[in-house]
Enzyme design. Structure first.
Site, PDB file in Angstrom:
ATOM      1  N   TYR A 153       0.842  -1.195   0.000  1.00  0.00           N
ATOM      2  CA  TYR A 153       0.000   0.000   0.000  1.00  0.00           C
ATOM      3  C   TYR A 153       0.882   1.251   0.000  1.00  0.00           C
ATOM      4  O   TYR A 153       2.107   1.167  -0.010  1.00  0.00           O
ATOM      5  CB  TYR A 153      -0.965  -0.025   1.187  1.00  0.00           C
ATOM      6  CG  TYR A 153      -2.035  -1.073   1.060  1.00  0.00           C
ATOM      7  CD1 TYR A 153      -3.137  -0.891   0.222  1.00  0.00           C
ATOM      8  CD2 TYR A 153      -1.952  -2.271   1.759  1.00  0.00           C
ATOM      9  CE1 TYR A 153      -4.113  -1.861   0.090  1.00  0.00           C
ATOM     10  CE2 TYR A 153      -2.925  -3.254   1.628  1.00  0.00           C
ATOM     11  CZ  TYR A 153      -3.996  -3.046   0.794  1.00  0.00           C
ATOM     12  OH  TYR A 153      -4.964  -4.011   0.663  1.00  0.00           O
ATOM     13  N   CYS A 192     -11.915 -20.332   0.393  1.00  0.00           N
ATOM     14  CA  CYS A 192     -12.337 -20.164  -1.001  1.00  0.00           C
ATOM     15  C   CYS A 192     -12.267 -18.701  -1.430  1.00  0.00           C
ATOM     16  O   CYS A 192     -12.078 -18.399  -2.612  1.00  0.00           O
ATOM     17  CB  CYS A 192     -13.744 -20.698  -1.183  1.00  0.00           C
ATOM     18  SG  CYS A 192     -15.014 -19.776  -0.258  1.00  0.00           S
ATOM     19  N   CYS A 241     -13.584 -22.212   8.055  1.00  0.00           N
ATOM     20  CA  CYS A 241     -13.341 -21.440   6.832  1.00  0.00           C
ATOM     21  C   CYS A 241     -12.697 -22.378   5.820  1.00  0.00           C
ATOM     22  O   CYS A 241     -11.820 -23.165   6.166  1.00  0.00           O
ATOM     23  CB  CYS A 241     -12.415 -20.272   7.149  1.00  0.00           C
ATOM     24  SG  CYS A 241     -11.690 -19.470   5.701  1.00  0.00           S
ATOM     25  N   GLU A 294     -31.060 -38.735   1.885  1.00  0.00           N
ATOM     26  CA  GLU A 294     -29.924 -38.768   0.962  1.00  0.00           C
ATOM     27  C   GLU A 294     -29.881 -40.139   0.294  1.00  0.00           C
ATOM     28  O   GLU A 294     -29.925 -41.173   0.967  1.00  0.00           O
ATOM     29  CB  GLU A 294     -28.628 -38.491   1.714  1.00  0.00           C
ATOM     30  CG  GLU A 294     -27.344 -38.817   0.975  1.00  0.00           C
ATOM     31  CD  GLU A 294     -27.199 -38.114  -0.362  1.00  0.00           C
ATOM     32  OE1 GLU A 294     -26.693 -38.747  -1.306  1.00  0.00           O
ATOM     33  OE2 GLU A 294     -27.607 -36.923  -0.472  1.00  0.00           O
ATOM     34  N   CYS A 313     -19.414 -14.009   3.561  1.00  0.00           N
ATOM     35  CA  CYS A 313     -18.718 -15.279   3.752  1.00  0.00           C
ATOM     36  C   CYS A 313     -19.486 -16.365   3.026  1.00  0.00           C
ATOM     37  O   CYS A 313     -20.719 -16.444   3.129  1.00  0.00           O
ATOM     38  CB  CYS A 313     -18.595 -15.616   5.240  1.00  0.00           C
ATOM     39  SG  CYS A 313     -17.850 -17.232   5.565  1.00  0.00           S
TER      40      CYS A 313
END
Length: 663
Positions: free
Chosen positions: A181, A367, A364, A433, A383
């Protein structure tokens, strides 16, 4: 007493005492500011949720001290000097709520982005920099800041910090001699060609950073903590070109020798702590590490800095494993653990760890689709695995007065999320399922070691569904008769299946999912047909396993349609492909297979690719047949996730949350 007690010991930054060793790392607060430079209600709720979750210290994302020398579109990020009355009023409301949880909060303050200004945030004037250097993204040359403008920015840091102190912030963090920066551009000789007192020697290049901390201390007092976000190494091979892990290269940015010397100087100038990472915008996958980076990747660099300075050191960088965090403290790597994206995925991380509920921590998956991807594309922080992040008030759970019995068909991410949210609200979901396990396409996606967190997400869902006592029926195919057997609502989350095509009799063709899950063997020479995210990650995993791999992609570049994908992820993966010897043919199509060779039509003419395995990664097709069969026959019928429209894990989870929170 627990093994993690050291993580909950007190620690000091200057004169300030923190209740534990966890900090919320600064992440861009896009969408959390108002038009006058204050924090909006979303921002207040977002940071308060992390304080309620137990973290000891919060760093806000970047806020600006100036909107004239470097113009920033408003509303964008908060600005402590744009409208001080509005900034103090809204910030005070936020800090008072955060302090109720005995959490401290620092305002992260930026002098500007300089050559790395995001194009969508660039005003009508040329970008600024220490010297006339090329912009990171655009074919523009930056304008050199005048000495008077530097002095003005320093003064505004003092004004902004004083406003922050009035607003109840416990300290400030300077953004930064870090990531390339503006202030970092002054500190790095590659970008700083000045011949005045702000250029030349290391001390001169750090003069800007020194004057900032001196100005803040003069305005706010010596006991007001000032932390610096600091990168001791840049990983720059050349302008706009970064280095990969393990790659031999000549550092053109800040190398470690100068990085350690600079750290000593910065601590001597009065900074009360250094928040360490590495990287730059030219090597963005270091500053914003995707799943292809090792966990705890900043630890060696933080330890070098900690051994060189007397002030506390903070370390982030995929530090979500509490065992790794504990070892970082005991091994002298750092004094404080910074969690960024893990606190987006689960704001209750710290409380859950302290209470021994580690299995309840939502992982987390690195991605960066919901955080950095959406920041880039839509100027909004969210998120992928937690739809409530940045929308805490708007997406609060809606409790139900009359529980409904809900059938959820499909145990992939959309189905699991729908069942979880329905149960949280008080409904009585049952999950069906057709296979013998939950996870859906996550099971294949999580097969490569660098995608292990996707399997961790499946385990988290399994744990949550057990906790919520959701009945799960495996090896059960839902039909119209079952759906009509007393359910008040039916949610169809039957996902998608991989597209396939024939290349002739005997061709060794299989899907990427078959290879990833071990249902089909892979020979030593493989061709991956399809250069999207699935194809590229499959090819990378195979190459890392010692296979010879070629990617054939119909479009003119890899990963052309995967969005919102953070540039740190896509750029790193794009460079890892040739780094691991993977051959790539773009603007190409496969035609036939014969005699151990795949015939490909490419831009330069037909090619013969010797191979023993052909892996199809050409997309997925919606599995919506059950929904079509039930239309008009179920009292409430919903279609979501890939069954509605093939997309990515973020939209599968978000779809499911939206529907399940409003049934």
């Amino acid at each position: 007493m627990t093994q993690y007690d050291p993580l909950f010991s007190q620690v000091r930054i200057g004169a300030l005492t923190l209740k534990n060793r966890f900090a919320m790392a600064p992440m861009g607060p896009l969408g959390l500011g108002d038009a006058q430079g204050g924090f909006n209600q979303r921002g207040i709720d977002y940071y308060t949720a992390r304080a309620r979750g137990g973290v000891g210290l919060i760093f806000t994302g970047v806020t600006f001290v100036d909107n004239e020398i470097e113009e920033h579109g408003m509303p964008n990020c908060p600005n402590s000097t744009y409208n001080p009355v509005q900034f103090v009023r809204t910030s005070r409301e936020m800090t008072e709520r955060i302090h109720a949880y005995n959490t401290k909060i620092f305002l992260q303050m930026s002098g500007g982005f300089g050559r790395v200004t995001i194009p969508t945030n660039l005003g009508e004037f040329p970008p600024v920099a220490p010297s006339p250097i090329p912009h990171r993204w655009l074919d523009k040359t930056c304008r050199e800041l005048t000495t008077e403008e530097i002095h003005t920015l320093v003064q505004r840091f003092g004004e902004g910090a004083w406003n922050a102190k009035r607003a109840g912030f416990d300290g400030v963090q300077i953004h930064a001699v870090h990531e390339g920066y503006l202030i970092d551009q002054f500190a790095i000789s590659l970008f700083n060609h000045r011949t005045d007192e702000y250029g030349g020697s290391l001390e001169n290049r750090l003069r800007f950073a020194r004057e900032i901390v001196e100005e803040i201390k003069a305005r706010c007092g010596q006991d007001f903590p000032v932390v610096l976000r600091y990168s001791p190494k840049s990983f720059i091979k050349a302008l706009r070109e970064g280095a990969l892990p393990g790659e031999e290269f000549e550092e053109k940015g800040r190398d470690l020798e100068e990085g350690v010397a600079a750290a000593k100087l910065l601590a001597s100038y009065g900074y009360d702590a250094l928040d360490v990472d590495v990287g730059s915008y030219d090597a963005w996958w270091w500053s914003h590490p995707p799943m292809y980076q090792a966990k705890g990747l900043y630890m060696p660099y933080a330890k070098l800095v900690r051994e060189a300075v007397e002030v506390p050191v903070l370390c982030a960088g995929r530090m979500d494993d509490p065992e790794r965090a504990l070892s970082a403290l005991s091994d002298g790597v750092c004094d404080i653990i910074s969690l960024g994206r893990p606190l987006l995925a689960d704001p209750e991380y710290v409380n859950k760890l302290r209470n021994g509920r580690t299995a309840c921590i939502r992982p987390c998956i690195s991605c960066q689709e919901g955080c950095m991807g959406r920041i880039q594309e839509y100027s909004m922080i969210n998120c992928a695995v937690n739809p409530q992040t940045g929308r805490e008030r708007a997406t609060a759970y809606n409790p139900v007065l009359r529980p409904k019995r809900v059938l959820v068909a499909g145990g992939g991410p959309a189905g699991m999320e729908a069942a979880r949210v329905l149960a949280e609200r008080g409904h009585r979901p049952e999950l069906f399922e057709r296979t013998g396990c939950l996870g859906g396409n996550l099971l294949a996606a999580g097969a490569p070691p660098f995608k292990e967190d996707e399997l961790a997400l499946v385990r988290w869902y399994e744990n949550e569904l057990r906790r919520l006592e959701v009945p799960i029926h495996l090896n059960t195919t839902v039909d119209t008769e079952l759906a009509a057997s007393g359910f008040d609502a039916v949610v169809i989350a039957t996902g998608s299946t991989a597209k396939t095509f024939s290349l002739g009799e005997g061709a060794p063709v299989c899907t990427a999912a078959h290879i990833l899950t071990g249902q089909a063997p892979c020979g030593n020479r493989a061709v991956v047909v399809g250069g999207g995210l699935v194809g590229c990650e499959t090819a990378l995993w195979l190459a890392q396993s010692g296979k010879t791999v070629t990617i054939v992609e119909a479009l003119d570049r890899l990963m052309a349609v995967n969005r919102p994908l953070c540039d740190a992820n896509s750029e790193m993966l794009d460079r890892l492909i040739p780094f691991h010897g993977i051959q790539v043919l773009t603007s190409a199509s496969v035609k036939s297979w014969s005699g151990g060779s795949l015939r490909v039509e490419a831009a330069g003419g037909p090619r013969e690719l010797p191979c023993d395995t052909i892996i199809l990664a050409v997309g997925f097709r919606e599995e919506d047949g059950l929904y079509r069969a039930l239309e008009g026959r179920a009292p409430e019928l919903y279609l979501l996730g890939d069954a509605r429209k093939v997309s990515n894990i973020m939209y599968a989870i978000w779809d499911a949350f939206e529907i399940a929170n409003h049934i």
